[in-house]
Each structure stands twice: as structure tokens, then as C-alpha cells.
Design a protein around this motif. Structure first.
Motif, PDB file in Angstrom:
ATOM      1  N   LEU A 105     -13.139   2.922   2.717  1.00 41.87           N
ATOM      2  CA  LEU A 105     -13.516   3.972   3.552  1.00 41.87           C
ATOM      3  C   LEU A 105     -11.893   4.469   4.147  1.00 41.87           C
ATOM      4  CD1 LEU A 105     -15.760   2.095   6.022  1.00 41.87           C
ATOM      5  CD2 LEU A 105     -16.210   3.751   4.475  1.00 41.87           C
ATOM      6  N   GLN A 106     -11.855   5.859   4.351  1.00 38.01           N
ATOM      7  CA  GLN A 106     -10.647   6.346   4.705  1.00 38.01           C
ATOM      8  C   GLN A 106      -9.945   5.611   5.799  1.00 38.01           C
ATOM      9  OE1 GLN A 106      -9.478   8.944   2.874  1.00 38.01           O
ATOM     10  NE2 GLN A 106      -7.419   8.722   4.065  1.00 38.01           N
ATOM     11  N   SER A 107     -10.725   4.862   6.678  1.00 42.91           N
ATOM     12  CA  SER A 107     -10.026   4.501   7.786  1.00 42.91           C
ATOM     13  C   SER A 107      -9.513   2.961   7.490  1.00 42.91           C
ATOM     14  CB  SER A 107     -11.155   4.349   9.027  1.00 42.91           C
ATOM     15  OG  SER A 107     -12.409   3.336   8.450  1.00 42.91           O
ATOM     16  N   SER A 108      -9.918   2.446   6.376  1.00 44.68           N
ATOM     17  CA  SER A 108      -9.609   0.888   6.159  1.00 44.68           C
ATOM     18  C   SER A 108      -8.835   0.812   4.607  1.00 44.68           C
ATOM     19  CB  SER A 108     -11.104   0.199   6.408  1.00 44.68           C
ATOM     20  OG  SER A 108     -11.908   0.289   5.360  1.00 44.68           O
ATOM     21  N   PHE A 109      -9.091   1.588   3.868  1.00 48.18           N
ATOM     22  CA  PHE A 109      -8.442   1.178   2.316  1.00 48.18           C
ATOM     23  C   PHE A 109      -6.904   1.017   2.537  1.00 48.18           C
ATOM     24  CE2 PHE A 109      -5.721   4.550   0.841  1.00 48.18           C
ATOM     25  CZ  PHE A 109      -5.628   5.651   1.688  1.00 48.18           C
ATOM     26  N   SER A 110      -6.259   1.357   3.331  1.00 50.85           N
ATOM     27  CA  SER A 110      -4.871   0.944   3.429  1.00 50.85           C
ATOM     28  C   SER A 110      -4.551  -0.209   4.127  1.00 50.85           C
ATOM     29  CB  SER A 110      -4.036   2.107   3.699  1.00 50.85           C
ATOM     30  OG  SER A 110      -4.480   2.358   5.159  1.00 50.85           O
ATOM     31  N   ILE A 111      -5.610  -1.085   4.703  1.00 53.39           N
ATOM     32  CA  ILE A 111      -5.162  -2.317   5.602  1.00 53.39           C
ATOM     33  C   ILE A 111      -4.962  -3.417   4.809  1.00 53.39           C
ATOM     34  CG2 ILE A 111      -5.911  -3.586   7.343  1.00 53.39           C
ATOM     35  CD1 ILE A 111      -7.558  -1.224   8.651  1.00 53.39           C
ATOM     36  N   VAL A 112      -3.865  -3.962   4.647  1.00 50.11           N
ATOM     37  CA  VAL A 112      -3.642  -5.123   3.668  1.00 50.11           C
ATOM     38  C   VAL A 112      -4.440  -6.088   3.961  1.00 50.11           C
ATOM     39  CG1 VAL A 112      -1.730  -6.987   3.246  1.00 50.11           C
ATOM     40  CG2 VAL A 112      -1.329  -4.695   3.522  1.00 50.11           C
ATOM     41  N   SER A 113      -4.771  -6.598   5.259  1.00 47.33           N
ATOM     42  CA  SER A 113      -5.608  -7.768   5.498  1.00 47.33           C
ATOM     43  C   SER A 113      -7.263  -7.511   5.041  1.00 47.33           C
ATOM     44  CB  SER A 113      -5.814  -7.977   7.007  1.00 47.33           C
ATOM     45  OG  SER A 113      -6.202  -7.018   7.642  1.00 47.33           O
ATOM     46  N   ARG A 114      -7.493  -6.540   4.673  1.00 51.31           N
ATOM     47  CA  ARG A 114      -8.851  -6.205   3.999  1.00 51.31           C
ATOM     48  C   ARG A 114      -9.052  -6.661   2.614  1.00 51.31           C
ATOM     49  NH1 ARG A 114     -12.418  -3.084   7.395  1.00 51.31           N
ATOM     50  NH2 ARG A 114     -13.828  -3.585   5.748  1.00 51.31           N
ATOM     51  N   TYR A 115      -7.905  -6.854   1.873  1.00 50.07           N
ATOM     52  CA  TYR A 115      -8.050  -7.175   0.406  1.00 50.07           C
ATOM     53  C   TYR A 115      -7.716  -8.582   0.412  1.00 50.07           C
ATOM     54  CZ  TYR A 115      -7.775  -2.317  -0.341  1.00 50.07           C
ATOM     55  OH  TYR A 115      -8.103  -0.918  -0.239  1.00 50.07           O
ATOM     56  N   TYR A 116      -8.657  -9.305  -0.625  1.00 53.04           N
ATOM     57  CA  TYR A 116      -8.496 -10.707  -0.531  1.00 53.04           C
ATOM     58  C   TYR A 116      -7.800 -11.382  -2.000  1.00 53.04           C
ATOM     59  CZ  TYR A 116     -12.035 -10.700   2.802  1.00 53.04           C
ATOM     60  OH  TYR A 116     -12.597 -10.513   4.005  1.00 53.04           O
ATOM     61  N   TYR A 117      -7.746 -10.411  -2.953  1.00 50.49           N
ATOM     62  CA  TYR A 117      -7.044 -10.564  -4.175  1.00 50.49           C
ATOM     63  C   TYR A 117      -5.989  -9.734  -4.593  1.00 50.49           C
ATOM     64  CZ  TYR A 117     -11.649 -12.932  -4.857  1.00 50.49           C
ATOM     65  OH  TYR A 117     -12.704 -13.741  -4.533  1.00 50.49           O
ATOM     66  N   TRP A 118      -4.901 -10.096  -5.089  1.00 49.14           N
ATOM     67  CA  TRP A 118      -3.529  -9.275  -5.069  1.00 49.14           C
ATOM     68  C   TRP A 118      -3.097  -9.753  -6.647  1.00 49.14           C
ATOM     69  CZ3 TRP A 118      -1.499  -5.733  -1.752  1.00 49.14           C
ATOM     70  CH2 TRP A 118      -2.159  -5.850  -0.556  1.00 49.14           C
ATOM     71  N   GLY A 119      -2.502  -8.702  -7.354  1.00 49.83           N
ATOM     72  CA  GLY A 119      -1.790  -8.833  -8.338  1.00 49.83           C
ATOM     73  C   GLY A 119      -0.454  -9.201  -8.086  1.00 49.83           C
ATOM     74  N   GLN A 120       0.482  -9.522  -9.333  1.00 48.87           N
ATOM     75  CA  GLN A 120       1.877  -9.908  -9.133  1.00 48.87           C
ATOM     76  C   GLN A 120       2.850  -8.891  -8.891  1.00 48.87           C
ATOM     77  OE1 GLN A 120       0.490  -9.424 -12.083  1.00 48.87           O
ATOM     78  NE2 GLN A 120       1.768  -8.289 -13.135  1.00 48.87           N
ATOM     79  N   GLY A 121       2.508  -7.651  -8.924  1.00 50.42           N
ATOM     80  CA  GLY A 121       3.376  -6.317  -8.869  1.00 50.42           C
ATOM     81  C   GLY A 121       3.810  -5.832 -10.035  1.00 50.42           C
ATOM     82  N   THR A 122       4.209  -4.406 -10.064  1.00 52.75           N
ATOM     83  CA  THR A 122       5.056  -4.039 -11.143  1.00 52.75           C
ATOM     84  C   THR A 122       5.950  -2.919 -10.390  1.00 52.75           C
ATOM     85  OG1 THR A 122       4.807  -2.843 -13.312  1.00 52.75           O
ATOM     86  CG2 THR A 122       3.380  -2.025 -11.778  1.00 52.75           C
ATOM     87  N   GLN A 123       7.434  -3.009 -11.002  1.00 51.04           N
ATOM     88  CA  GLN A 123       8.205  -2.023 -10.475  1.00 51.04           C
ATOM     89  C   GLN A 123       8.309  -0.845 -10.735  1.00 51.04           C
ATOM     90  OE1 GLN A 123      10.578  -3.164  -7.978  1.00 51.04           O
ATOM     91  NE2 GLN A 123      11.372  -0.926  -7.905  1.00 51.04           N
ATOM     92  N   VAL A 124       8.321   0.053 -10.048  1.00 47.41           N
ATOM     93  CA  VAL A 124       8.624   1.562 -10.399  1.00 47.41           C
ATOM     94  C   VAL A 124       9.892   2.061  -9.505  1.00 47.41           C
ATOM     95  CG1 VAL A 124       7.367   3.852  -9.935  1.00 47.41           C
ATOM     96  CG2 VAL A 124       6.080   2.175 -10.331  1.00 47.41           C
ATOM     97  N   THR A 125      10.689   2.650 -10.500  1.00 51.39           N
ATOM     98  CA  THR A 125      11.836   3.269 -10.018  1.00 51.39           C
ATOM     99  C   THR A 125      12.136   4.661 -10.474  1.00 51.39           C
ATOM    100  OG1 THR A 125      12.903   0.897 -10.272  1.00 51.39           O
ATOM    101  CG2 THR A 125      14.440   2.755  -9.946  1.00 51.39           C
ATOM    102  N   VAL A 126      12.293   5.478  -9.570  1.00 44.84           N
ATOM    103  CA  VAL A 126      12.464   6.986  -9.781  1.00 44.84           C
ATOM    104  C   VAL A 126      13.938   7.282  -9.334  1.00 44.84           C
ATOM    105  CG1 VAL A 126      11.777   9.181  -9.397  1.00 44.84           C
ATOM    106  CG2 VAL A 126      10.143   7.191  -9.111  1.00 44.84           C
ATOM    107  N   SER A 127      14.602   7.587 -10.413  1.00 41.29           N
ATOM    108  CA  SER A 127      16.072   8.116  -9.959  1.00 41.29           C
ATOM    109  C   SER A 127      16.031   9.791 -10.597  1.00 41.29           C
ATOM    110  CB  SER A 127      16.936   7.451 -11.103  1.00 41.29           C
ATOM    111  OG  SER A 127      16.549   7.704 -12.518  1.00 41.29           O
TER     112      SER A 127
END
Length: 128
Positions: A105-127
Motif C-alpha cells: 500500500l502507498q502508506s506501508s510499502f516503505s516500512i522496513v518492519s513490514r518485510y520478512y525476507y531480505w536479499g544480500q544487497g547490491t551496490q550502486v555507485t553514481v559518479s
């Protein structure tokens, strides 16, 4: 258990584009909302986009609206984040995450605690 694997990060000049991928091991009732977050050094984790796997509804943070597009390929269990017109401020570690479809939902999609599974991450660098 659901595994998420991100790929596609890298270094790009300002104004350029990158496409991130988030491959899920499977979809269940607990991971029908897939979100993209980013975290820069010294800053809090920020939700930037999400997609409801069942209905394909999408949600965006104001900071990326019009520049980033989230999409899905259900045949590949993969969600993409197309990032265009990249800025220096977009530099961060990007994570995909998954939670129940009610998270999308627009009100909750950005809330970290609402997500149960996470990936390891990928770095993005803009110069410049």
C-alpha cells in the motif's frame, strides 16, 4: 523459507541507467509484496519502490518517481528495478525485500518492519 538474490548493481555516471534484478526462490503468501530499499553510509534504510506480485500494482517514493520503474517477470520469479537518470544521491546499497501482499500500500510499502525476507544487497555507485 524464501531466498532473495539481487544482481545488477555497479558503477555508472550521473544521468546513466542500471537495472537491478531480484530473484525469489519461490512465491508464497508471505512474499507477494516485493520492495526495493536502499541505504547509504550513515543514513537510514529508505524504501524506494514496491510491486504487488498478484495485481502488479506499483508504488514509488517521491525521490525516485518518474526515474525508477519496478516490474515483474513471474515466469522467472524475478522483480526488476529499472533506474534511469541516475543522480549522485542514488548511490547506496540496494536491497530487495518481500512481505505479505498487505504490505503493498502507498502508506506501508516503505516500512522496513513490514518485510520478512531480505536479499544480500547490491551496490550502486553514481559518479559525476
Amino acid at each position: 523459507q524464501v531466498q532473495l538474490v539481487e544482481s545488477g548493481g555497479g558503477s555508472v555516471q550521473a544521468g546513466g541507467s542500471l537495472r537491478l534484478s531480484c530473484a525469489a526462490s519461490r512465491y508464497t503468501a508471505s512474499n507477494k509484496c516485493v520492495g526495493w530499499f536502499r541505504q547509504a553510509p550513515g543514513k537510514e534504510r529508505e524504501g524506494v519502490a514496491a510491486i504487488d506480485i498478484g495485481g502488479a500494482r506499483t508504488y514509488y517514493a517521491d525521490s525516485v518517481k518518474g526515474r525508477f520503474t519496478v516490474s515483474q517477470d513471474n515466469a522467472k520469479n524475478t522483480v526488476y528495478l529499472q533506474m534511469n537518470s541516475l543522480k549522485n544521491d542514488d548511490t547506496a546499497m540496494y536491497y530487495c525485500a518481500a512481505g505479505y501482499d498487505s504490505t503493498c500500500l502507498q502508506s506501508s510499502f516503505s516500512i522496513v518492519s513490514r518485510y520478512y525476507y531480505w536479499g544480500q544487497g547490491t551496490q550502486v555507485t553514481v559518479s559525476s
